[in-house]
Design a protein around this motif. Structure first.
Motif, PDB file in Angstrom:
ATOM      1  N   SER A   1     -36.502  -1.977  17.614  1.00 41.79           N
ATOM      2  CA  SER A   1     -37.139  -0.956  18.457  1.00 41.79           C
ATOM      3  C   SER A   1     -36.589   0.450  18.249  1.00 41.79           C
ATOM      4  N   ASN A   2     -35.356   0.586  17.830  1.00 38.18           N
ATOM      5  CA  ASN A   2     -34.793   1.916  17.548  1.00 38.18           C
ATOM      6  C   ASN A   2     -33.428   1.790  16.867  1.00 38.18           C
ATOM      7  N   GLY A   3     -32.859   2.939  16.519  1.00 32.80           N
ATOM      8  CA  GLY A   3     -31.582   2.935  15.809  1.00 32.80           C
ATOM      9  C   GLY A   3     -30.423   2.487  16.681  1.00 32.80           C
ATOM     10  N   THR A   4     -30.573   2.631  17.974  1.00 32.66           N
ATOM     11  CA  THR A   4     -29.518   2.232  18.904  1.00 32.66           C
ATOM     12  C   THR A   4     -29.465   0.711  19.020  1.00 32.66           C
ATOM     13  N   THR A   5     -30.633   0.091  19.112  1.00 32.33           N
ATOM     14  CA  THR A   5     -30.649  -1.372  19.193  1.00 32.33           C
ATOM     15  C   THR A   5     -30.249  -1.987  17.847  1.00 32.33           C
TER      16      THR A   5
ATOM     17  N   GLU B   1     -22.445   0.428   8.933  1.00 29.92           N
ATOM     18  CA  GLU B   1     -22.700   1.817   8.559  1.00 29.92           C
ATOM     19  C   GLU B   1     -23.881   2.323   9.384  1.00 29.92           C
ATOM     20  N   ASP B   2     -23.656   3.370  10.158  1.00 29.77           N
ATOM     21  CA  ASP B   2     -24.764   3.994  10.888  1.00 29.77           C
ATOM     22  C   ASP B   2     -25.383   5.051   9.961  1.00 29.77           C
ATOM     23  N   CYS B   3     -26.540   4.692   9.422  1.00 29.92           N
ATOM     24  CA  CYS B   3     -27.210   5.558   8.436  1.00 29.92           C
ATOM     25  C   CYS B   3     -28.492   6.144   9.019  1.00 29.92           C
ATOM     26  N   ALA B   4     -28.510   6.319  10.330  1.00 31.36           N
ATOM     27  CA  ALA B   4     -29.717   6.825  10.987  1.00 31.36           C
ATOM     28  C   ALA B   4     -30.210   8.113  10.345  1.00 31.36           C
ATOM     29  N   GLN B   5     -29.259   8.923   9.857  1.00 29.44           N
ATOM     30  CA  GLN B   5     -29.635  10.235   9.326  1.00 29.44           C
ATOM     31  C   GLN B   5     -29.597  10.292   7.801  1.00 29.44           C
ATOM     32  N   SER B   6     -29.444   9.140   7.153  1.00 28.48           N
ATOM     33  CA  SER B   6     -29.112   9.247   5.722  1.00 28.48           C
ATOM     34  C   SER B   6     -29.760   8.232   4.786  1.00 28.48           C
TER      35      SER B   6
ATOM     36  N   GLU C   1     -41.026   5.749  17.325  1.00 26.01           N
ATOM     37  CA  GLU C   1     -39.747   5.151  17.741  1.00 26.01           C
ATOM     38  C   GLU C   1     -39.533   3.996  16.766  1.00 26.01           C
ATOM     39  N   GLY C   2     -38.294   3.641  16.524  1.00 25.35           N
ATOM     40  CA  GLY C   2     -38.072   2.491  15.646  1.00 25.35           C
ATOM     41  C   GLY C   2     -36.731   2.572  14.948  1.00 25.35           C
ATOM     42  N   GLY C   3     -36.354   1.468  14.348  1.00 26.02           N
ATOM     43  CA  GLY C   3     -35.116   1.420  13.583  1.00 26.02           C
ATOM     44  C   GLY C   3     -35.110   0.145  12.780  1.00 26.02           C
TER      45      GLY C   3
ATOM     46  N   GLY D   1     -38.874  12.793  13.436  1.00 22.79           N
ATOM     47  CA  GLY D   1     -37.911  13.797  12.994  1.00 22.79           C
ATOM     48  C   GLY D   1     -36.913  13.244  11.996  1.00 22.79           C
ATOM     49  N   LYS D   2     -36.746  11.903  11.975  1.00 21.87           N
ATOM     50  CA  LYS D   2     -35.846  11.330  10.978  1.00 21.87           C
ATOM     51  C   LYS D   2     -36.556  11.324   9.613  1.00 21.87           C
ATOM     52  N   ILE D   3     -35.856  10.841   8.592  1.00 24.01           N
ATOM     53  CA  ILE D   3     -36.392  10.991   7.229  1.00 24.01           C
ATOM     54  C   ILE D   3     -37.689  10.194   7.060  1.00 24.01           C
TER      55      ILE D   3
ATOM     56  N   PHE E   1     -30.401   1.977  10.727  1.00 21.80           N
ATOM     57  CA  PHE E   1     -31.226   3.167  10.500  1.00 21.80           C
ATOM     58  C   PHE E   1     -32.099   3.423  11.725  1.00 21.80           C
ATOM     59  N   SER E   2     -32.503   4.677  11.870  1.00 20.83           N
ATOM     60  CA  SER E   2     -33.439   5.053  12.944  1.00 20.83           C
ATOM     61  C   SER E   2     -34.691   5.629  12.302  1.00 20.83           C
ATOM     62  N   THR E   3     -35.845   5.334  12.894  1.00 21.32           N
ATOM     63  CA  THR E   3     -37.088   5.957  12.412  1.00 21.32           C
ATOM     64  C   THR E   3     -37.792   6.680  13.562  1.00 21.32           C
TER      65      THR E   3
ATOM     66  N   PRO F   1     -18.658   3.729  10.471  1.00 19.91           N
ATOM     67  CA  PRO F   1     -18.783   5.028   9.792  1.00 19.91           C
ATOM     68  C   PRO F   1     -20.219   5.541   9.878  1.00 19.91           C
ATOM     69  N   VAL F   2     -20.366   6.829  10.117  1.00 16.97           N
ATOM     70  CA  VAL F   2     -21.703   7.438  10.264  1.00 16.97           C
ATOM     71  C   VAL F   2     -21.894   8.484   9.169  1.00 16.97           C
ATOM     72  N   SER F   3     -22.926   8.340   8.383  1.00 17.48           N
ATOM     73  CA  SER F   3     -23.203   9.351   7.342  1.00 17.48           C
ATOM     74  C   SER F   3     -24.033  10.458   7.992  1.00 17.48           C
TER      75      SER F   3
ATOM     76  N   TYR G   1     -17.955  12.775  15.684  1.00 17.60           N
ATOM     77  CA  TYR G   1     -18.946  13.741  15.213  1.00 17.60           C
ATOM     78  C   TYR G   1     -20.238  13.009  14.880  1.00 17.60           C
ATOM     79  N   THR G   2     -21.016  12.716  15.925  1.00 20.20           N
ATOM     80  CA  THR G   2     -22.239  11.948  15.754  1.00 20.20           C
ATOM     81  C   THR G   2     -23.076  12.071  17.005  1.00 20.20           C
ATOM     82  N   PHE G   3     -24.189  11.355  17.011  1.00 18.78           N
ATOM     83  CA  PHE G   3     -24.992  11.209  18.217  1.00 18.78           C
ATOM     84  C   PHE G   3     -24.367  10.080  19.039  1.00 18.78           C
ATOM     85  N   ILE G   4     -24.497  10.173  20.340  1.00 16.32           N
ATOM     86  CA  ILE G   4     -23.808   9.258  21.250  1.00 16.32           C
ATOM     87  C   ILE G   4     -24.025   7.776  20.936  1.00 16.32           C
ATOM     88  N   ALA G   5     -25.237   7.439  20.427  1.00 12.17           N
ATOM     89  CA  ALA G   5     -25.564   6.028  20.206  1.00 12.17           C
ATOM     90  C   ALA G   5     -24.566   5.337  19.275  1.00 12.17           C
ATOM     91  N   SER G   6     -24.010   6.089  18.313  1.00 15.62           N
ATOM     92  CA  SER G   6     -23.078   5.479  17.355  1.00 15.62           C
ATOM     93  C   SER G   6     -21.813   4.985  18.050  1.00 15.62           C
ATOM     94  N   ASP G   7     -21.530   5.516  19.223  1.00 15.11           N
ATOM     95  CA  ASP G   7     -20.303   5.171  19.944  1.00 15.11           C
ATOM     96  C   ASP G   7     -20.590   4.338  21.197  1.00 15.11           C
TER      97      ASP G   7
HETATM   98  C1  PLP Z   1     -26.394   9.045  13.866  1.00 18.89           C
HETATM   99  C2  PLP Z   1     -27.377   8.386  14.796  1.00 18.89           C
HETATM  100  N1  PLP Z   1     -27.148   7.121  15.200  1.00 18.89           N
HETATM  101  C3  PLP Z   1     -28.003   6.482  16.002  1.00 18.89           C
HETATM  102  C4  PLP Z   1     -29.151   7.092  16.452  1.00 18.89           C
HETATM  103  C5  PLP Z   1     -30.023   6.365  17.397  1.00 18.89           C
HETATM  104  O1  PLP Z   1     -31.305   6.177  16.916  1.00 18.89           O
HETATM  105  P1  PLP Z   1     -32.503   6.033  17.961  1.00 18.89           P
HETATM  106  O2  PLP Z   1     -32.757   7.362  18.552  1.00 18.89           O
HETATM  107  O3  PLP Z   1     -33.634   5.556  17.097  1.00 18.89           O
HETATM  108  O4  PLP Z   1     -32.094   5.025  18.966  1.00 18.89           O
HETATM  109  C6  PLP Z   1     -29.436   8.417  16.047  1.00 18.89           C
HETATM  110  C7  PLP Z   1     -30.630   9.174  16.423  1.00 18.89           C
HETATM  111  O5  PLP Z   1     -31.418   9.247  17.132  1.00 18.89           O
HETATM  112  C8  PLP Z   1     -28.519   9.084  15.205  1.00 18.89           C
HETATM  113  O6  PLP Z   1     -28.749  10.331  14.812  1.00 18.89           O
END
Ligand code: PLP
Length: 439
Positions: free
Chosen positions: A68-72, A166-171, A202-204, A195-197, A190-192, A140-142, A94-100
């Motif tokens: 459903s998304n990059g967080t899940t 590896e959190d590659c949501a942005q890479s 919504e999605g991941g 705005g992502k690549i 990954f996140s889709t 690790p987050v790219s 140094y990332t978006f909160i979801a990585s932590d």
């Molecule tokens: C580095 C990083 N990790 C995780 C996420 C979470 O992805 P999502 O918004 O699809 O849940 C995002 C972005 O939204 C992100 O930029």
């Protein structure tokens, strides 16, 4: 150079706002969406399986699971690793909160390691310092598309028997020593989101080469069903259950996006390199770094502000760029979005679910953790100076890029001149500062 718009001059750009999160939704995506709609099969079904195959093939990975998304995606990886209460997971500030925050979904404790000052990716030396007998995984987050220096991290993982997601949501498409990021750790996520690549609204998704992790993550994606048992597994709820499925509609769009992924990445990289060429000699700013260990991609284009040269902080810079028409103050908090994550109120106050302080203060956790300023000084400094200037959006046109570069040059040059003349630079108001949040 003409006067700044803030000083009564003509803005570089007026009218059309710059693209940030607009989906690249073309006729192919529309036809694919119509096709699943006409079949009247909107929920997860065949299109999702085809999407997963397309993803796995694109990355050269054995398996992919759309979620459903990059967080899940992060959550099912940690669940499949068997992370639980009392465990620690090393994360980046140094990332978006979801990585932590994903670590807390498993009732485990996020432990922050600092970042490399040039690339803003996890610093393996600090990761090593943060390892304890409770450590079970590293994330690790790219960030922005910059690959992490993964060999030393994988070496630490082998030595201490740790999992790596590896959190590659942005890479997607970035490489480390010739390998695509996401294929080096045990799992890549990954996140889709728009705005992502690539975008499915919504999605991941996750990718892995490990059959066992694949089966486990598949179960956590879909009510702990057993993939191998197919429909018969409907009532095999042997694990904590949740539902992180994607729909067939998103998957159908995703298949078309995968077909375009190389083109979307190439265009983003071309945009970013054009900006770098235009900005490389502008005083008081540094253009993005390209790490020696791999090829980055450009999700976002960030510049480093040199306050000692410009005579001001990035907030005044943002306000001045907004007046020139190339920056949307609606994204103001992204100039500090990057509040370093260990300084987010959630961690400072150690807020857990159900008004508890679990997992931070919990009978099952025999460590002790405190979050606060000074924990990750490199990231803290980077957050003061790293300015997320623009998306490297593939639909930006040459005129858009020229406007961005012209405005940055205009503002930086004017600020340097003001500093030399001893003129105070004080455009940002208390209201602007309040939008940045705490810190
Ligand atoms: C580095 C990083 N990790 C995780 C996420 C979470 O992805 P999502 O918004 O699809 O849940 C995002 C972005 O939204 C992100 O930029």
């Amino acid at each position: 150079m003409s006067s700044l718009a803030l000083d009564g001059g003509t803005p570089v750009r007026s009218g059309k706002p710059l693209l940030v999160e607009t989906d690249v939704f073309e006729d192919e995506e529309l036809q694919a969406l119509l096709a699943v709609a006409l079949k009247k099969k909107l929920r997860r079904a065949e299109a999702a399986l085809d999407y997963e195959r397309a993803l796995a093939d694109w990355f050269g990975a054995k398996h992919a699971i759309a979620v459903s998304n990059g967080t899940t995606a992060l959550h099912i990886a940690l669940a499949a690793f068997g992370i639980g209460p009392g465990d620690e997971v090393i994360v980046t500030p140094y990332t978006f909160i979801a990585s932590d925050s994903c670590v807390m979904e498993q009732n485990a404790v996020p432990i922050f390691a600092d970042v490399d000052p040039r690339y803003l990716t996890l610093d393996p030396a600090d990761v090593e310092r943060k390892i304890t007998r409770r450590t079970k995984a590293i994330i690790p987050v790219s960030i922005m598309g910059t690959p992490v220096d993964l060999d030393p991290i994988m070496e630490l993982a082998r030595k201490h028997n740790l999992w790596v997601v590896e959190d590659c949501a942005q890479s997607p498409g970035a490489t480390y020593k010739g390998k695509k990021v996401g294929t080096i750790g045990h799992v890549g996520t990954f996140s889709t989101i728009s705005g992502k690549i690539t975008s499915t609204g919504e999605g991941g998704f996750v990718i892995t080469n490990d059959d066992d992790l694949y089966d486990k993550m598949w179960g956590y994606m879909d009510f702990a069903r057993k993939r191998s048992l197919g429909a018969a597994s409907k009532y095999h709820w042997g694990l904590p259950c949740t539902n992180y499925r994607i729909t067939n509609m998103q998957a159908a769009i995703g298949i078309e996006q995968v077909k375009k992924m190389d083109r979307l990445i190439a265009k983003r990289n071309e945009n970013a390199r054009y900006l770098t060429e235009r900005l490389k000699d502008v005083p008081g700013i540094e253009t993005p770094q390209e790490p020696p260990w791999g090829e980055r991609v450009y999700y976002y284009y960030a510049i480093r502000i040199r306050p000692e040269i410009l005579g001001t902080d990035m907030l005044n810079f943002a306000v001045a760029l907004a007046a020139e028409g190339i920056y949307d103050l609606g994204y103001l908090s992204t100039t500090r979005w990057i509040i370093p994550q260990h300084l987010q109120p959630l961690f400072l106050t150690k807020s857990g679910y159900g008004k508890t302080k679990c997992p931070f203060e919990c009978p099952l956790y025999d460590g002790h953790v405190e979050y606060g300023p000074g924990l990750c000084p490199v990231a803290e400094q980077a957050c003061e100076e790293t300015f997320w200037l623009t998306s490297a959006h593939p639909l930006l046109e040459p005129g858009d890029l020229d406007d961005i570069a012209t405005a940055v040059e205009k503002v930086a040059t004017a600020f340097v001149a003001k500093k030399a003349a001893g003129t105070p630079i004080a455009y940002a108001t208390a209201e602007h500062r309040a939008k940045l949040g705490p810190g």
